[in-house]
Motif scaffolding. Sequence first.
Motif, PDB file in Angstrom:
ATOM      1  N   UNK A  62       0.812  -1.219   0.000  1.00 61.19           N
ATOM      2  CA  UNK A  62       0.000   0.000   0.000  1.00 61.19           C
ATOM      3  C   UNK A  62       0.847   1.272   0.000  1.00 61.19           C
ATOM      4  N   UNK A  63       2.163   1.107   0.139  1.00 61.81           N
ATOM      5  CA  UNK A  63       3.100   2.230   0.184  1.00 61.81           C
ATOM      6  C   UNK A  63       2.784   3.192   1.322  1.00 61.81           C
ATOM      7  N   UNK A  64       2.505   2.605   2.490  1.00 60.71           N
ATOM      8  CA  UNK A  64       2.285   3.376   3.705  1.00 60.71           C
ATOM      9  C   UNK A  64       3.111   2.751   4.821  1.00 60.71           C
ATOM     10  N   UNK A 102      -9.091   1.725  -4.572  1.00 61.56           N
ATOM     11  CA  UNK A 102      -9.498   3.092  -4.230  1.00 61.56           C
ATOM     12  C   UNK A 102      -8.367   4.078  -4.481  1.00 61.56           C
ATOM     13  N   UNK A 103      -7.149   3.694  -4.104  1.00 63.04           N
ATOM     14  CA  UNK A 103      -6.011   4.589  -4.308  1.00 63.04           C
ATOM     15  C   UNK A 103      -5.771   4.821  -5.793  1.00 63.04           C
ATOM     16  N   UNK A 104      -5.881   3.769  -6.587  1.00 61.32           N
ATOM     17  CA  UNK A 104      -5.674   3.917  -8.030  1.00 61.32           C
ATOM     18  C   UNK A 104      -6.753   4.790  -8.655  1.00 61.32           C
ATOM     19  N   UNK A 110      -7.283  12.252 -10.411  1.00 59.18           N
ATOM     20  CA  UNK A 110      -6.519  13.499 -10.346  1.00 59.18           C
ATOM     21  C   UNK A 110      -5.865  13.801 -11.673  1.00 59.18           C
ATOM     22  N   UNK A 111      -5.311  12.784 -12.314  1.00 60.45           N
ATOM     23  CA  UNK A 111      -4.596  13.019 -13.575  1.00 60.45           C
ATOM     24  C   UNK A 111      -5.550  13.161 -14.760  1.00 60.45           C
ATOM     25  N   UNK A 112      -6.769  12.635 -14.629  1.00 60.26           N
ATOM     26  CA  UNK A 112      -7.714  12.661 -15.734  1.00 60.26           C
ATOM     27  C   UNK A 112      -8.635  13.881 -15.713  1.00 60.26           C
ATOM     28  N   UNK A 113      -8.513  14.731 -14.713  1.00 54.03           N
ATOM     29  CA  UNK A 113      -9.400  15.907 -14.665  1.00 54.03           C
ATOM     30  C   UNK A 113      -9.001  16.875 -15.767  1.00 54.03           C
ATOM     31  N   UNK A 114      -9.982  17.313 -16.560  1.00 59.43           N
ATOM     32  CA  UNK A 114      -9.657  18.246 -17.642  1.00 59.43           C
ATOM     33  C   UNK A 114      -9.302  19.625 -17.080  1.00 59.43           C
TER      34      UNK A 114
END
Length: 117
Positions: A62-64, A102-104, A110-114
Amino acid sequence: MAAVVIANPWNARYAHHQIERRRAGAMGDDSKARRLQDERAELERRVRAGEWLKIGLAAKLLEIGRTTVHRMLDNEKIGYRWTPNRTQRECDPADIVRLLDERRERQVGKSATPPSE
């Protein structure tokens, strides 16, 4: 006279993991970055196959930090079971997969928001 700053690793939490990843990518040490990715891919394959993970492995996937995983177990965000000798907890694979997904979704969102016009 120069001031000496001593880094306290106890306050830094798990920031050193992030620094290692950035350093590996920036310095062209692809082998270390690739090894981390391979380890996580193998852990994800195991958890998606239904294997219960110990806290350290779940934290790596989970990289935590492990402390955060302990908190999530205590707050019932991740289900767990005790090992047979009742000394360690193992994380429920369904909850780990849910948290990964959920994290993905958040990262893609975030990256797909126009851009705003």
